[in-house]
Motif scaffolding. Structure first.
Motif, PDB file in Angstrom:
ATOM      1  N   THR A 625       0.822  -1.524  -0.020  1.00 32.06           N
ATOM      2  CA  THR A 625      -0.703   0.459  -0.201  1.00 32.06           C
ATOM      3  C   THR A 625       1.035   1.291  -0.041  1.00 32.06           C
ATOM      4  OG1 THR A 625      -0.233   0.246   2.381  1.00 32.06           O
ATOM      5  CG2 THR A 625      -1.930  -1.324   1.146  1.00 32.06           C
ATOM      6  N   ALA A 626       0.372   2.921  -0.395  1.00 31.52           N
ATOM      7  CA  ALA A 626       1.451   3.795  -0.361  1.00 31.52           C
ATOM      8  C   ALA A 626       1.682   4.013   0.779  1.00 31.52           C
ATOM      9  CB  ALA A 626      -0.138   4.486  -0.588  1.00 31.52           C
ATOM     10  N   GLN A 627       0.683   3.724   2.065  1.00 28.40           N
ATOM     11  CA  GLN A 627       1.347   3.849   3.266  1.00 28.40           C
ATOM     12  C   GLN A 627       2.393   3.118   3.540  1.00 28.40           C
ATOM     13  OE1 GLN A 627      -0.034   6.118   4.624  1.00 28.40           O
ATOM     14  NE2 GLN A 627       0.258   6.265   7.414  1.00 28.40           N
ATOM     15  N   GLN A 628       2.046   1.631   3.469  1.00 20.61           N
ATOM     16  CA  GLN A 628       3.081   0.314   3.896  1.00 20.61           C
ATOM     17  C   GLN A 628       4.636   1.440   2.912  1.00 20.61           C
ATOM     18  OE1 GLN A 628       3.240  -1.247   6.106  1.00 20.61           O
ATOM     19  NE2 GLN A 628       5.565  -1.474   6.154  1.00 20.61           N
ATOM     20  N   ALA A 629       4.622   1.517   2.040  1.00 20.17           N
ATOM     21  CA  ALA A 629       5.731   1.801   0.836  1.00 20.17           C
ATOM     22  C   ALA A 629       6.619   3.023   1.634  1.00 20.17           C
ATOM     23  CB  ALA A 629       5.300   2.476  -0.486  1.00 20.17           C
ATOM     24  N   THR A 630       5.255   3.848   1.943  1.00 19.72           N
ATOM     25  CA  THR A 630       6.185   4.993   2.471  1.00 19.72           C
ATOM     26  C   THR A 630       7.290   4.902   3.177  1.00 19.72           C
ATOM     27  OG1 THR A 630       4.612   6.209   1.764  1.00 19.72           O
ATOM     28  CG2 THR A 630       5.981   7.765   3.377  1.00 19.72           C
ATOM     29  N   ILE A 631       6.416   3.687   4.295  1.00 20.42           N
ATOM     30  CA  ILE A 631       7.343   3.650   5.715  1.00 20.42           C
ATOM     31  C   ILE A 631       8.539   2.280   5.843  1.00 20.42           C
ATOM     32  CG2 ILE A 631       7.127   2.143   7.811  1.00 20.42           C
ATOM     33  CD1 ILE A 631       4.344   2.965   8.144  1.00 20.42           C
ATOM     34  N   ASN A 632       8.847   1.664   4.385  1.00 18.89           N
ATOM     35  CA  ASN A 632       9.335   0.894   3.635  1.00 18.89           C
ATOM     36  C   ASN A 632      10.814   1.699   3.509  1.00 18.89           C
ATOM     37  OD1 ASN A 632       7.541  -1.352   4.800  1.00 18.89           O
ATOM     38  ND2 ASN A 632       7.349  -1.638   2.989  1.00 18.89           N
ATOM     39  N   GLY A 633      10.203   2.384   2.592  1.00 18.36           N
ATOM     40  CA  GLY A 633      11.047   3.049   2.223  1.00 18.36           C
ATOM     41  C   GLY A 633      12.277   4.283   2.850  1.00 18.36           C
ATOM     42  N   MET A 634      11.382   5.246   4.109  1.00 18.79           N
ATOM     43  CA  MET A 634      11.786   5.626   5.297  1.00 18.79           C
ATOM     44  C   MET A 634      12.615   4.363   6.000  1.00 18.79           C
ATOM     45  SD  MET A 634      11.814   8.682   5.150  1.00 18.79           S
ATOM     46  CE  MET A 634      12.642   9.123   6.305  1.00 18.79           C
ATOM     47  N   GLY A 635      12.637   3.372   6.624  1.00 18.49           N
ATOM     48  CA  GLY A 635      12.939   2.289   6.666  1.00 18.49           C
ATOM     49  C   GLY A 635      14.013   1.888   6.512  1.00 18.49           C
ATOM     50  N   HIS A 636      14.057   1.252   5.213  1.00 19.86           N
ATOM     51  CA  HIS A 636      15.044   1.130   4.623  1.00 19.86           C
ATOM     52  C   HIS A 636      16.595   1.951   4.188  1.00 19.86           C
ATOM     53  CE1 HIS A 636      12.491  -2.208   3.075  1.00 19.86           C
ATOM     54  NE2 HIS A 636      12.749  -3.205   3.451  1.00 19.86           N
ATOM     55  N   GLY A 637      15.652   3.363   3.689  1.00 21.58           N
ATOM     56  CA  GLY A 637      16.515   4.721   3.686  1.00 21.58           C
ATOM     57  C   GLY A 637      17.460   4.948   4.926  1.00 21.58           C
ATOM     58  N   ALA A 638      16.301   5.078   5.836  1.00 19.45           N
ATOM     59  CA  ALA A 638      17.028   6.095   7.025  1.00 19.45           C
ATOM     60  C   ALA A 638      18.293   6.283   6.712  1.00 19.45           C
ATOM     61  CB  ALA A 638      16.194   6.160   7.854  1.00 19.45           C
ATOM     62  N   ARG A 639      19.164   4.778   6.984  1.00 18.94           N
ATOM     63  CA  ARG A 639      20.315   4.885   8.118  1.00 18.94           C
ATOM     64  C   ARG A 639      21.365   5.132   7.058  1.00 18.94           C
ATOM     65  NH1 ARG A 639      22.435   1.693  12.069  1.00 18.94           N
ATOM     66  NH2 ARG A 639      24.783   1.097  11.611  1.00 18.94           N
ATOM     67  N   VAL A 640      21.286   4.958   5.870  1.00 21.81           N
ATOM     68  CA  VAL A 640      22.329   5.286   4.757  1.00 21.81           C
ATOM     69  C   VAL A 640      22.112   7.119   4.580  1.00 21.81           C
ATOM     70  CG1 VAL A 640      22.500   4.510   2.599  1.00 21.81           C
ATOM     71  CG2 VAL A 640      21.781   3.126   3.772  1.00 21.81           C
ATOM     72  N   VAL A 641      20.254   6.937   4.776  1.00 24.63           N
ATOM     73  CA  VAL A 641      20.923   9.067   3.913  1.00 24.63           C
ATOM     74  C   VAL A 641      21.069   9.573   4.941  1.00 24.63           C
ATOM     75  CG1 VAL A 641      19.248  10.407   3.733  1.00 24.63           C
ATOM     76  CG2 VAL A 641      18.774   8.561   2.482  1.00 24.63           C
ATOM     77  N   THR A 642      20.877   9.133   6.305  1.00 23.94           N
ATOM     78  CA  THR A 642      21.598   9.756   7.531  1.00 23.94           C
ATOM     79  C   THR A 642      23.278   9.762   7.268  1.00 23.94           C
ATOM     80  OG1 THR A 642      19.524   9.357   8.680  1.00 23.94           O
ATOM     81  CG2 THR A 642      21.847   9.570   9.506  1.00 23.94           C
ATOM     82  N   ALA A 643      23.317   9.131   7.020  1.00 20.51           N
ATOM     83  CA  ALA A 643      24.883   8.313   6.942  1.00 20.51           C
ATOM     84  C   ALA A 643      25.614   9.230   5.730  1.00 20.51           C
ATOM     85  CB  ALA A 643      25.766   7.326   6.351  1.00 20.51           C
ATOM     86  N   ALA A 644      25.000   9.045   4.416  1.00 19.33           N
ATOM     87  CA  ALA A 644      25.282  10.022   3.475  1.00 19.33           C
ATOM     88  C   ALA A 644      25.049  11.796   3.525  1.00 19.33           C
ATOM     89  CB  ALA A 644      24.403  10.029   2.381  1.00 19.33           C
ATOM     90  N   ALA A 645      24.198  12.275   4.670  1.00 22.01           N
ATOM     91  CA  ALA A 645      23.921  13.451   4.731  1.00 22.01           C
ATOM     92  C   ALA A 645      25.656  13.837   6.160  1.00 22.01           C
ATOM     93  CB  ALA A 645      22.546  14.008   5.152  1.00 22.01           C
ATOM     94  N   LEU A 646      25.738  13.060   6.554  1.00 24.64           N
ATOM     95  CA  LEU A 646      26.628  13.414   7.815  1.00 24.64           C
ATOM     96  C   LEU A 646      27.882  13.333   7.236  1.00 24.64           C
ATOM     97  CD1 LEU A 646      25.360  11.214  10.741  1.00 24.64           C
ATOM     98  CD2 LEU A 646      25.401  14.019  10.533  1.00 24.64           C
ATOM     99  N   ILE A 647      28.271  12.791   6.040  1.00 26.15           N
ATOM    100  CA  ILE A 647      29.184  12.987   5.348  1.00 26.15           C
ATOM    101  C   ILE A 647      29.369  14.133   4.664  1.00 26.15           C
ATOM    102  CG2 ILE A 647      30.606  11.626   3.331  1.00 26.15           C
ATOM    103  CD1 ILE A 647      29.717   8.891   4.414  1.00 26.15           C
ATOM    104  N   MET A 648      29.071  14.410   4.491  1.00 25.73           N
ATOM    105  CA  MET A 648      28.515  15.571   3.222  1.00 25.73           C
ATOM    106  C   MET A 648      29.567  17.087   4.172  1.00 25.73           C
ATOM    107  SD  MET A 648      25.627  15.405   0.104  1.00 25.73           S
ATOM    108  CE  MET A 648      26.252  14.686  -1.388  1.00 25.73           C
ATOM    109  N   ILE A 649      28.327  16.722   5.316  1.00 25.91           N
ATOM    110  CA  ILE A 649      28.299  17.844   5.868  1.00 25.91           C
ATOM    111  C   ILE A 649      29.982  17.794   6.949  1.00 25.91           C
ATOM    112  CG2 ILE A 649      27.868  18.629   8.473  1.00 25.91           C
ATOM    113  CD1 ILE A 649      25.165  17.624   7.409  1.00 25.91           C
ATOM    114  N   ALA A 650      30.327  16.766   6.802  1.00 26.75           N
ATOM    115  CA  ALA A 650      31.542  16.926   7.471  1.00 26.75           C
ATOM    116  C   ALA A 650      32.161  17.359   7.215  1.00 26.75           C
ATOM    117  CB  ALA A 650      32.048  15.310   8.200  1.00 26.75           C
ATOM    118  N   VAL A 651      32.628  16.720   5.142  1.00 24.29           N
ATOM    119  CA  VAL A 651      33.090  17.736   4.107  1.00 24.29           C
ATOM    120  C   VAL A 651      33.261  18.698   4.381  1.00 24.29           C
ATOM    121  CG1 VAL A 651      34.150  17.343   2.438  1.00 24.29           C
ATOM    122  CG2 VAL A 651      33.280  15.027   3.212  1.00 24.29           C
TER     123      VAL A 651
END
Length: 731
Positions: A625-651
């Motif tokens: 469902t659209a709701q579950q897909a939104t949760i899945n996208g965040m659940g799978h991507g949050a850790r990696v996007v957080t790491a990516a953003a922290l890396i960019m901010i650090a650089v």
């Protein structure tokens, strides 16, 4: 695209030794080319077509002896009238003689003879003329010029050499490596594996090395400003680490699902690699799009940065799979390797259930449950942060904002102390015509018109070119170069001399150039913003096959840009918390910062949009469902996007805290703040809340538009169907 990249990933892993060897050869070859062909970097921000630039070109033609770099040595005697005393005259003449002996100097003018002495007789200005342009001045010449006055200082005098001749290229020191160190720590925490973190970092560094070597190799062919390589390094390093991070993360996930390394890397490049290619393409297009503004130095900056991003993408989809092939299962943590080994020993053993208690899933559930309050708070908060942007002022930097302990700042402060701020931003009026008699006859009218303009202290006597067709008048304003009053004065003088007949009267000087550059960039910014926003909507419509998702992404980008402008203005222009970033003196923002920031943040914002929303669409088209897909996208991507953003901010943060140049500081600060706002506030908070609110309407696309829109399959839907049907895909 996904199928093509799947094949490329598998081929790169299977032929990993060849791939690594090719990239190393390219790196060494370009490194040698850079060492032998590297040309000088320019600090000249030329602006073809403006009045000030036409005047500069005319002066170079008519006054060839004065076309080289200039310097001004500010002198302060121990007491009033000290310059005119016999001892003072001897000290001043000694300074003039010393300056004349600096290699490359063709003339040094005694202030007592030129009248460049303050009313109290305590301050003087020694004008120094070099034969070569500032870009061609060597470090040895700068060092010799900077040492002028040592003997006078020993007698109690203050001597401060300054001028464009001291405008050295800002160097990136070893302290910027701290940003890379922070990125490495983030990678280790994210992956839980030194091998995975090390290979991701190694891949990114090789890409940066190739990109920067290529840039320096071309610097002898194309003129580049001194900011260009630093900007290219910032972006190349940040996106290089991020793109490698996304592919490595998806590869590890595939390994945990029981796939063999070659199949795991193929699917990682086919899915995450597709997102990398698209995200990189948006960055490249946005940066290359700076060329449409028609400003040469900005075009060079955009194209150079776009080149390093292109290399980062190519390295991520070819070299990274090869390195992952050498690592095998060692890219997993020990606990993960044990789980995979247990599954291999017992084929009937199921793949461990996905952990849905991680922060990403919990955050997604919380955001979707409170979506309306989250959206309102986010919009109000970003709107409040954007408020200072309405007072944004743009200008080219002057030495008043240079670091306190720098020679440029010492020179500027001494001139202001003795003569007033206007002497640090003198204007030049060029009068030219076909007949020398007409030029000479017009000088009294031009001088009178300028003198009658409010805000002018003095107009120096005219100097004539050898042909007599051109005259030069120096104008001293009351206010400093970046003062709003000086900007008004430039427009008033141009209006006052517009009616002079039979000759052309052009106003130039560093101050006038800065004003012309700022105004042209300000005029171009709305056009570029419309171009970027329109491009984002079209590209995301192509990728996500939706209308509302692209519109939402574009609006989020505008929120990011507005809030970033507001915070940057508050810190660098208004001085709020300026000490935290090591800024000594606040002032107007560098003219090209807003338009450059729009181009870069657009690409980076689309990075996070693609990486998060592509996973949402991937799950939606596979039945969630659209709701579950939104949760899945965040659940799978949050850790990696957080790491990516922290890396960019650090650089980017490394360029804020470890470089003294205020221009570089402001660029690094704006990029770091922009990434933080876009990743954590817009993409990981407002976006899932809006997606949850829209539901399946987010993926609506009219049938007629669906038929004519190409399917780029960035989520790998066709690839997955093909692999699930066990259809062979040859590498």
């Amino acid at each position: 695209m996904a199928t093509l990249l799947y094949r490329l990933g598998r081929a790169s892993l299977r032929r990993r030794r060849l791939v690594v060897a090719v990239w190393l050869v390219v790196l060494v070859g370009l490194g040698l080319a850079a060492a032998t062909l590297r040309g000088p970097m320019s600090s000249n921000l030329s602006m073809p077509g403006t009045e000030s630039q036409r005047a500069i070109d005319l002066l170079a033609e008519q006054f060839p002896a004065a076309s080289g770099a200039t310097g001004t040595i500010a002198v302060k005697a121990p007491g009033e009238g000290g310059l005119a005393s016999p001892e003072g005259q001897a000290v001043v003449q000694g300074l003039v003689d010393e300056a004349s002996q600096v290699p490359g100097v063709v003339a040094a003018v005694n202030p007592l003879q030129a009248g460049a002495v303050s009313p109290d007789g305590r301050y003087g200005l020694v004008q120094v003329q070099f034969a070569d342009r500032a870009d061609s001045i060597t470090d040895e010449q700068r060092e010799a010029y900077g040492k002028v006055g040592a003997a006078a200082e020993a007698q109690g005098w203050e001597v401060a050499p300054g001028g464009e001749v001291l405008a050295a290229v800002p160097e990136v020191g070893s302290t910027e490596a701290l940003g890379v160190l922070v990125a490495a720590v983030v990678l280790v925490i994210t992956f839980g594996s030194l091998v995975a973190a090390g290979m991701t970092m190694l891949n990114a560094l090789i890409g940066v090395g190739v990109g920067m070597a290529g840039l320096y190799a071309l610097s002898n062919v194309f003129e580049m400003t001194d900011v260009t390589p630093i900007l290219a390094l910032m972006l190349g390093l940040a996106v290089g680490i991020d793109y490698s991070l996304f592919i490595t993360s998806r590869h590890r996930q595939n390994l945990l699902e029981g796939l063999e390394p070659d199949e795991a890397v193929g699917r990682a490049v086919g899915t995450a690699g597709s997102a990398v290619v698209f995200a990189g393409a948006t960055v490249v297009i946005a940066l290359a799009g700076l060329s449409v503004v028609g400003i040469p130095f900005l075009s060079a900056m955009g194209l150079a940065a776009a080149g390093t991003v292109t290399v980062a993408v190519l390295v991520a989809i070819t070299l990274q799979p090869a390195l992952l092939g050498f690592a095998g299962h060692r890219v997993l943590s020990r606990k993960q390797r044990a789980a995979v080994a247990g599954q291999a020993g017992d084929p009937a053993r199921a793949v461990p259930a996905e952990d849905r208690t991680t922060f990403g899933f919990r955050w997604a559930h919380w955001i979707t449950r409170l979506r309306i309050p989250v959206i309102l708070v986010g919009l109000i908060g970003l709107g409040a942060l954007a408020l200072p942007a309405q007072d944004m002022r743009l200008a080219l930097p002057d030495d008043r904002t240079a670091p306190v302990d720098s020679p440029a700042r010492a020179n500027n402060d001494l001139i202001r102390e003795g003569f007033g701020p206007g002497f640090t931003g003198r204007l030049a009026v060029v009068v030219t015509g076909d007949q020398p008699q007409a030029v000479q006859a017009s000088i009294p009218q031009v001088s009178q018109a300028i003198q009658g303009t409010g805000g002018v202290i003095a107009v120096a006597p005219a100097q004539f070119s050898p042909s007599g067709n051109t005259a030069l008048l120096a104008v001293i304003p009351q206010a400093g170069p970046t003062d709003p009053a000086t900007e008004d004065l430039v427009h008033d003088i141009r209006a006052a001399v517009a009616d002079v007949n039979q000759v052309d009267v052009l106003l130039t000087g560093v101050t006038a150039v800065g004003i012309d550059v700022s105004e042209k960039l300000a005029d171009a910014m709305p056009v570029y913003l419309v171009l970027v926003v329109g491009l984002s909507i079209l590209l995301l419509m192509l990728v996500f096959r939706s209308i509302l998702v692209p519109v939402k992404a574009a609006l989020g980008f505008l929120l990011t840009v507005a809030a970033t402008f507001g915070i940057t203005v508050a810190v660098f222009q208004e001085g709020t918390l300026a000490g935290l970033v090591g800024l000594d003196t606040p002032g107007p923002l560098i003219s090209f910062l807003p338009i450059l920031l729009i181009g870069i943040l657009f690409g980076l914002a689309m990075d996070y949009e693609v990486f998060l929303v592509s996973r949402m669409r991937e799950d939606f088209v596979h039945g969630d469902t659209a709701q579950q897909a939104t949760i899945n996208g965040m659940g799978h991507g949050a850790r990696v996007v957080t790491a990516a953003a922290l890396i960019m901010i650090a650089v980017f943060g490394g360029f804020v805290f470890f470089l003294e140049d205020p221009v570089i500081k402001s660029i690094g600060f704006a990029l770091a703040i922009g990434v933080a706002i876009d990743a954590f506030v817009v993409r990981m908070t407002i976006v899932p809340a809006v997606m949850s609110l829209l539901g399946k309407k987010a993926w609506w696309l009219p049938r007629w538009l669906d038929r004519i829109t190409p399917n780029v399959d960035i989520e790998g839907e066709k690839l997955r169907a093909q692999l699930d049907e066990h259809t062979p895909v040859r590498a």
